[in-house]
Structures are given as C-alpha cells and as structure tokens.
Design an enzyme around this catalytic site. Sequence first.
Site, PDB file in Angstrom:
ATOM      1  N   GLU A 188       9.416  14.798  17.127  1.00 48.08           N
ATOM      2  CA  GLU A 188      10.153  14.657  15.897  1.00 48.08           C
ATOM      3  C   GLU A 188       9.080  15.622  14.998  1.00 48.08           C
ATOM      4  OE1 GLU A 188       9.110  11.103  13.215  1.00 48.08           O
ATOM      5  OE2 GLU A 188      10.948  10.667  12.654  1.00 48.08           O
ATOM      6  N   LYS A 206       0.642  -1.059  -0.059  1.00 44.30           N
ATOM      7  CA  LYS A 206       0.171   0.004   0.101  1.00 44.30           C
ATOM      8  C   LYS A 206       1.230   1.433   0.107  1.00 44.30           C
ATOM      9  CE  LYS A 206      -1.937   2.355   3.003  1.00 44.30           C
ATOM     10  NZ  LYS A 206      -1.789   4.073   2.438  1.00 44.30           N
ATOM     11  N   CYS A 237      13.029  10.093   9.178  1.00 49.67           N
ATOM     12  CA  CYS A 237      12.859   9.626   9.902  1.00 49.67           C
ATOM     13  C   CYS A 237      14.323   9.265  10.458  1.00 49.67           C
ATOM     14  CB  CYS A 237      12.735   8.315  10.214  1.00 49.67           C
ATOM     15  SG  CYS A 237      13.719   6.954   9.072  1.00 49.67           S
ATOM     16  N   GLU A 271       9.816   0.273  10.883  1.00 48.23           N
ATOM     17  CA  GLU A 271      10.857   1.183  11.191  1.00 48.23           C
ATOM     18  C   GLU A 271      10.102   2.756  10.672  1.00 48.23           C
ATOM     19  OE1 GLU A 271      13.134   4.097  10.147  1.00 48.23           O
ATOM     20  OE2 GLU A 271      13.134   3.568   8.054  1.00 48.23           O
TER      21      GLU A 271
HETATM   22  P1  ADP Z   1       2.047  10.672   8.642  1.00 47.02           P
HETATM   23  O1  ADP Z   1       1.081  10.784   9.863  1.00 47.02           O
HETATM   24  O2  ADP Z   1       3.396  11.009   8.639  1.00 47.02           O
HETATM   25  O3  ADP Z   1       1.044  10.137   7.295  1.00 47.02           O
HETATM   26  P2  ADP Z   1       1.479   7.673   9.032  1.00 47.02           P
HETATM   27  O4  ADP Z   1       2.209   6.486   9.638  1.00 47.02           O
HETATM   28  O5  ADP Z   1       0.031   7.828   9.779  1.00 47.02           O
HETATM   29  O6  ADP Z   1       2.507   9.060   8.685  1.00 47.02           O
HETATM   30  O7  ADP Z   1       1.362   6.862   7.442  1.00 47.02           O
HETATM   31  C1  ADP Z   1       2.380   5.666   7.045  1.00 47.02           C
HETATM   32  C2  ADP Z   1       1.864   4.758   6.115  1.00 47.02           C
HETATM   33  O8  ADP Z   1       1.147   4.384   7.048  1.00 47.02           O
HETATM   34  C3  ADP Z   1       0.587   5.677   4.733  1.00 47.02           C
HETATM   35  O9  ADP Z   1       0.771   4.382   4.018  1.00 47.02           O
HETATM   36  C4  ADP Z   1      -0.773   5.563   5.536  1.00 47.02           C
HETATM   37  O10 ADP Z   1      -1.995   5.232   4.959  1.00 47.02           O
HETATM   38  C5  ADP Z   1      -0.712   4.081   6.286  1.00 47.02           C
HETATM   39  N1  ADP Z   1      -1.500   4.018   7.735  1.00 47.02           N
HETATM   40  C6  ADP Z   1      -2.200   5.022   8.897  1.00 47.02           C
HETATM   41  N2  ADP Z   1      -2.603   5.082   9.581  1.00 47.02           N
HETATM   42  C7  ADP Z   1      -2.981   3.398   9.175  1.00 47.02           C
HETATM   43  C8  ADP Z   1      -3.744   2.011   9.715  1.00 47.02           C
HETATM   44  N3  ADP Z   1      -4.381   2.783  10.913  1.00 47.02           N
HETATM   45  N4  ADP Z   1      -3.248   1.370   9.200  1.00 47.02           N
HETATM   46  C9  ADP Z   1      -2.393   0.230   8.397  1.00 47.02           C
HETATM   47  N5  ADP Z   1      -1.784   2.166   7.856  1.00 47.02           N
HETATM   48  C10 ADP Z   1      -1.434   3.491   8.265  1.00 47.02           C
END
Ligand code: ADP
Length: 529
Positions: A427, A220, A330, A296
């Site tokens: 961060e 994804k 990161c 990560e």
């Molecule tokens: P940011 O807040 O910087 O966008 P995230 O860690 O939320 O960082 O996002 C990184 C990835 O994790 C993206 O691909 C996002 O769609 C996905 N993501 C966010 N929330 C979820 C969740 N609850 N379950 C699975 N994937 C998620």
Amino acid sequence: MNNIILINYSKADYRLRKRSHLGRIAAYKYSTAAAVEEPIKPAVNVEHTKLFINGQFVDAASGKTFPTLDPRTGEAIAHVAEGDAEDINRAVAAARKAFDEGPWPKMTAYERSKILLRLADLIEKHNDQIAMLEAWDTGKPYEQAAKLEVPMVVRVLRYYAGWADKIHGMTVPADGPYHVQTLHEPIGVAGQIIPWNFPLLMLSWKIGPALACGNTIVLKTAEQTPLSAFYVANLLQEAGLPEGVLNIISGFGATAGAPLCSHMDVDKLAFTGSTDTGKTILTLAAKSNLKPVTLELGGKSPFIVCEDADIDTAVEQAHFALFFNQGQCCCAGSRTFVHEKVYDEFLEKAKARALKRTVGDPFKSGNEQGPQIDSKQFDKIMKYIRSGVESGATLETGGEQHGKKGYYIKPTVFSKVKDDMLIAQDEIFGPVQTILKFKDLNEVVQRANNSRYGLAAGVFTQNIDTANTLARALKVGTVWINCFDVFDAAIPFGGYKMSGQGREKAEYSLKNYLQVKAVVTALKNPAWL
Ligand code: ADP
C-alpha cells in the site's frame, strides 16, 4: 457572514464562486502571483486544542502539548494537549460513569435519536468552519472537505439517528415450554481510534452506531489531525449530549492509543488505520480483557478495465479511484488492471489525465490535489517511486516533488508494472498509479485476488455477466461496478483478509456495538399454547 466564507488570499481581486449543491456562496480573494508561493490563510480560528473529558475541555494531566502541522509548510498550526495513560484513565472513568449511571443508555431511544439529529444539524450549520480546519490539518482540498466530507458526516449521523429507535431483539420459537426473547443491549464503553486521512468522516462512522445503540465513548484522534474533532466536541453540549458520553483525546499511538486498547474498563474497540497497527491493537485487546475489536485496515484494491469498458469513463474513474485525497485512501484503486486490447489507449489517456491534475494549495479553488500529510508519508511514497523505477516499471509521468515547499508530489503514473514488484504489492498511500496488463478474465481474477489485502475492487465493463461473475469471484469487501468510492451511510464497508475484521456503516455496524441477551422464561401453563 452566515452563508459567506471569506478566504483571504494575499492580494488583489475577489472572485465569487457558487457552491451550487449547498446553495451558498464562497467569496475568494486571491493574487495570481502569490497564490502558488504563499500558503493561503484559512478564515477560521483554532479555538479548541484541549482534551475533551466529561463535557469539559481540559489540559493533559502531564501539561504536555504537541504541534499539529500544516502539510503545506510543515509548520505548526497550533499546539494541542498531549493525552497519555492518565488522561485515558480519566476519560474512561467518565465514560464508565455515563454508561453505568446513565442517563445515556437509560434514555429512551427516541431521545437519543433526537440528540444525534441535533448534532447533525449543528455540524451542518458549521460546515464551512469544520471543512477549513479539516483542510488545514490534512492538506486535502477545502472544496472536497466542504462539499463532500462534512455533508457525508451529517448524512452518517442522521442515518444512525434513524436507527436508534429501531434496534430491537426477537422472540424465539425454542423447543419446550418457554417464552424466549432476545434483548439487544449496548456493550458499554467503546474505545475508538481514528486515522488522519478522513478524520471527521471516520469519527462519524464510529460514533454514529455506537451512540445510536446507547454506548459511551473514548475516541482518540490521529496525532496529525486533532482539530476537527475538537471543534465538534464544542457542539456536543448544545446538541444535548450528556457529559461523559463522548470523550475525545488527542495524543500519540504508543502513549494514548495503546493504554486505551489495554484498558480493563473499555468493553469494545474500533480502529481504522494501518494493518500493522491493527495487529498491535488486536494483541493489546487479547492481552487485557478480550474486548471485541473491529478493524478497518489497509488495501491494494484492483481496478479492472475490461476490453468492452467505456474507456473514457474508466480512465476518469481509475484516476479518481487512485488520486482522490492525494492517494491517501485505504480503498484506493491502486492496481489498475487493463485488458491488453485497450491497454495502449487507456495508458495514453490515463497519463494525459494525470498531467492535467491540478496540484497546489488546498485553499485555492479548483485545485484537485494538496500535499501529503507529513514528511514521513512523503518520504515513504518517494521511496516507493524509486523502487518502481529500479524494478523496471516505466515512469510515464510525475515521480517527483511538486514545488519546493511542503509535501506535494506530482501525480505519478507507472506502466509495465508486474505483479511481483513492490509497487504492485504494498500500500503506497500516495498519488502513484500503477497500470498492469491482462489477457483474460480468469487470469485477472486470480491476479487480483493474489494479495494479502481484500478491501475493495472496481470493475469496468458493459457486459452484465462479466460484472456479476467478477463481483462474485473477487475476494473483497466492496465491489464497485462502473463506479468507485461510492460511500453512502447505508452501504457497508470493510475488508476480507488483512484488510480488516467486521463492517462499518449500514445496519451491519450496529452489531459491533450490541450485546445479545437471551431471556428464557418458563411457562406455567404450556397446555394453553
Ligand atoms: P499511520 O502509520 O498512517 O499513522 P497508524 O495505523 O499507525 O497509521 O495510525 C492510525 C491511528 O492509530 C492513529 O490514531 C494512531 O495514533 C493510532 N496508533 C498508532 N499506534 C498505535 C498503538 N500502538 N496502539 C493504539 N493506537 C495506535
């Protein structure tokens, strides 16, 4: 047009720039008057916006789409398919079939290796188009994507292509009349979730080892940056990857990411992103089928400048460590600890360097910094800047929006930062350098380690003993000594503490994608041994 990239600036003259390391030439047409105001149109078409399932580009089952935005303007570049649980089910079913029925895991390792090499060659051939999409979607300088990131993607895929036929088990000297061996087998269907800061590079860190080991994948993309992965999806068939082996879904975390993490037919998860989302993902994996997870996550990496450091190098590297990729890394060196004897000199030079940083359109040659990814990140960073000022740190430069449009932020430097300030603990993920003072090494080790994160550290010194001692004392996954952000495919990467679990890249990443099976055979005639 093979080796020429034509970037259409709005008017006037052309400039030729040599891109020496790739041996190609980029032709730029630009107008000095309009370059700052008008976003430069990248010379690439967005051709692939649909989900990639079972070797085909398809609409989302719901028919929904969502816009992917240009960080220079906040306007839509294109609308892409919005995958959700139903699409995840379709993609997992395709990956399952490709794993269970083959041919991927059943193919010889040498065949898999050749396919990965062909994919690397194709990405290399399409370097400039991919880099344009990456720069357009993320706001990162085009030259950074073209000269650094896409070539690193190619390097990662070639590195893991080399591993494919070198993965093997052991014979084990067990006690008793047994012949014992281990088989290293692929785990199955890997669910992979990537972030928006280095979309294609993170894709390569994930698919490289997974494919080399013979797994199939549902990946994804981040909702902010789906375009480069879809471009690569279009190359998979030509590379010879069988259908269903790599499926790519664009969509949001809660509606596409979460169903992937909870899926009972997904055998392993790999995630790069924020620590909070990492916790959610671990919970989803635990509540479903206990699939193993590699994470990560975030960081607040110390960058330590000792009194004997070469100050000019340290200033430049500290600047790079923090401001690279708009500060959206990161492992950014986001706590710059400087010895009191060289603090004033360092600060003066660090501030001068930040003032010299060129900010503007990522497609204008020479610009070092583009816009932040989106309004959410922009607002978050500005909030941290206000918090720094309110908590008593000195704002040396920056601290405000650059220009009037898009999510550009002026390179920002804070001095007189204290450990208990939010800007020294959280961060920020933006172009905000925080400079702290220290007196002795014991103190700086203790302060550097006093963080919930443990991703990376930089150490600048000319004393080998100081370098080695600090390298051992710092509780982080990577220590860069007199350098920073060195990311070869053969170097493992990952975090201590709340910066993650497991390691990516290098040989270490392979074990994330392998099951170890012990095979014990009774020997009929042990007396012969
Ligand atoms: P940011 O807040 O910087 O966008 P995230 O860690 O939320 O960082 O996002 C990184 C990835 O994790 C993206 O691909 C996002 O769609 C996905 N993501 C966010 N929330 C979820 C969740 N609850 N379950 C699975 N994937 C998620």
